[in-house]
Write a protein that holds these residues in place. Structure first.
Motif, PDB file in Angstrom:
ATOM      1  N   GLN A   1     -10.418  -3.294   2.758  1.00 46.89           N
ATOM      2  CA  GLN A   1      -9.092  -2.816   3.164  1.00 46.89           C
ATOM      3  C   GLN A   1      -9.041  -2.385   4.629  1.00 46.89           C
ATOM      4  OE1 GLN A   1      -6.478  -3.103   1.116  1.00 46.89           O
ATOM      5  NE2 GLN A   1      -7.865  -3.980  -0.398  1.00 46.89           N
TER       6      GLN A   1
ATOM      7  N   ARG B   1      -6.315  -2.904   8.110  1.00 49.06           N
ATOM      8  CA  ARG B   1      -4.981  -3.191   7.565  1.00 49.06           C
ATOM      9  C   ARG B   1      -4.040  -1.997   7.660  1.00 49.06           C
ATOM     10  NH1 ARG B   1      -6.291  -6.689   2.103  1.00 49.06           N
ATOM     11  NH2 ARG B   1      -7.571  -8.239   3.155  1.00 49.06           N
TER      12      ARG B   1
ATOM     13  N   MET C   1       0.844  -1.180   0.000  1.00 50.02           N
ATOM     14  CA  MET C   1       0.000   0.000   0.000  1.00 50.02           C
ATOM     15  C   MET C   1       0.887   1.241   0.000  1.00 50.02           C
ATOM     16  SD  MET C   1      -1.815   2.350   2.495  1.00 50.02           S
ATOM     17  CE  MET C   1      -1.187   1.584   3.930  1.00 50.02           C
ATOM     18  N   GLN C   2       0.491   2.218  -0.785  1.00 49.84           N
ATOM     19  CA  GLN C   2       1.242   3.476  -0.882  1.00 49.84           C
ATOM     20  C   GLN C   2       0.264   4.636  -0.724  1.00 49.84           C
ATOM     21  OE1 GLN C   2       2.925   4.102  -4.754  1.00 49.84           O
ATOM     22  NE2 GLN C   2       4.252   5.748  -4.071  1.00 49.84           N
TER      23      GLN C   2
ATOM     24  N   VAL D   1      -7.882   2.836  -2.857  1.00 48.20           N
ATOM     25  CA  VAL D   1      -8.702   2.085  -1.900  1.00 48.20           C
ATOM     26  C   VAL D   1      -9.084   2.903  -0.672  1.00 48.20           C
ATOM     27  CG1 VAL D   1      -7.757  -0.131  -2.655  1.00 48.20           C
ATOM     28  CG2 VAL D   1      -6.694   1.075  -0.720  1.00 48.20           C
TER      29      VAL D   1
ATOM     30  N   VAL E   1      -4.677   1.122   6.620  1.00 48.91           N
ATOM     31  CA  VAL E   1      -4.871   2.117   5.560  1.00 48.91           C
ATOM     32  C   VAL E   1      -5.340   3.442   6.153  1.00 48.91           C
ATOM     33  CG1 VAL E   1      -6.141   2.681   3.443  1.00 48.91           C
ATOM     34  CG2 VAL E   1      -5.337   0.334   3.828  1.00 48.91           C
TER      35      VAL E   1
ATOM     36  N   TRP F   1      -3.198   3.673  -2.239  1.00 46.74           N
ATOM     37  CA  TRP F   1      -3.222   2.843  -3.441  1.00 46.74           C
ATOM     38  C   TRP F   1      -2.775   1.430  -3.106  1.00 46.74           C
ATOM     39  CZ3 TRP F   1      -4.961   5.188  -7.882  1.00 46.74           C
ATOM     40  CH2 TRP F   1      -5.009   6.587  -7.870  1.00 46.74           C
ATOM     41  N   GLN F   2      -3.513   0.467  -3.618  1.00 48.33           N
ATOM     42  CA  GLN F   2      -3.175  -0.945  -3.452  1.00 48.33           C
ATOM     43  C   GLN F   2      -3.229  -1.584  -4.834  1.00 48.33           C
ATOM     44  OE1 GLN F   2      -2.608  -2.394  -0.311  1.00 48.33           O
ATOM     45  NE2 GLN F   2      -1.981  -4.226  -1.383  1.00 48.33           N
ATOM     46  N   GLU F   3      -2.096  -2.043  -5.319  1.00 49.75           N
ATOM     47  CA  GLU F   3      -2.010  -2.687  -6.635  1.00 49.75           C
ATOM     48  C   GLU F   3      -2.633  -1.816  -7.725  1.00 49.75           C
ATOM     49  OE1 GLU F   3      -3.646  -6.621  -6.212  1.00 49.75           O
ATOM     50  OE2 GLU F   3      -2.222  -7.117  -4.621  1.00 49.75           O
TER      51      GLU F   3
END
Length: 170
Positions: free
Chosen positions: A95, A98, A1-2, A67, A100, A61-63
């Motif tokens: 999500q 986790r 995740m970014q 999100v 986020v 961002w996830q993949e």
């Protein structure tokens, strides 16, 4: 995740995520999906970040998919520019739990802390939203009051809990 600062190029992804937010968590927001669905692209771009520097929006961002998101609005008024408002916090259900939301809040707090004139962050959350309350408390926000009957939801009138975080200045 970014976690990144969103740009106008992210407007379509941001719009899609927020429309999902208004549909999936209608009690969390004072706006409805129907109200936001008619907003032009320019509105979404301004929400991401105003040219005047009065807004910043972060995305998780996830993949390659957006999100989660949170935004900060800064005040241009001399008497209120010491405070900023956290709004539009949403993390997709799959999500949650986790980290986020925590990463988004940390990014928002860091951005506000980088502005010497900002001394406090403020936000509201709907009464009964315990996961959001735990998240905000975990990063230092304190409740200072509840506005009763602030929003009308499908399940009735609900209050909005007001919270603030004093930014460390050294």
């Amino acid at each position: 995740m970014q976690v990144t600062v969103l740009t106008p190029a992210d407007a379509a992804a941001y719009r899609e995520l927020m429309l999902e937010a208004y549909e999936q968590a209608p009690d969390a927001f004072t706006t409805t999906a129907a109200e936001r669905r008619v907003e032009p692209e320019a509105w979404w771009i301004k929400r991401i970040g105003s040219a005047e520097g009065l807004g910043t929006c972060f995305g998780a961002w996830q993949e390659g998919r957006l999100v989660g998101t949170v935004a900060i609005e800064y005040s241009a008024k001399p008497k209120t520019r010491h405070g900023a408002l956290i709004l539009g916090m949403y993390v997709q259900a799959a999500q949650r739990g986790r980290g986020v939301g925590l990463a988004l809040m940390q990014a928002a707090i860091a951005a506000a802390s980088a502005r010497p004139e900002v001394l406090a962050l403020n936000l509201t959350l709907t009464e009964g939203n315990e996961p959001a309350l735990r998240l905000y408390r975990s990063v230092g926000f304190v409740s200072w009051g509840t506005q009763p009957q602030a929003i009308r939801t499908d399940s009735g009138l609900k209050g909005k809990v007001h919270m603030s975080l004093a930014l460390a200045r050294g």
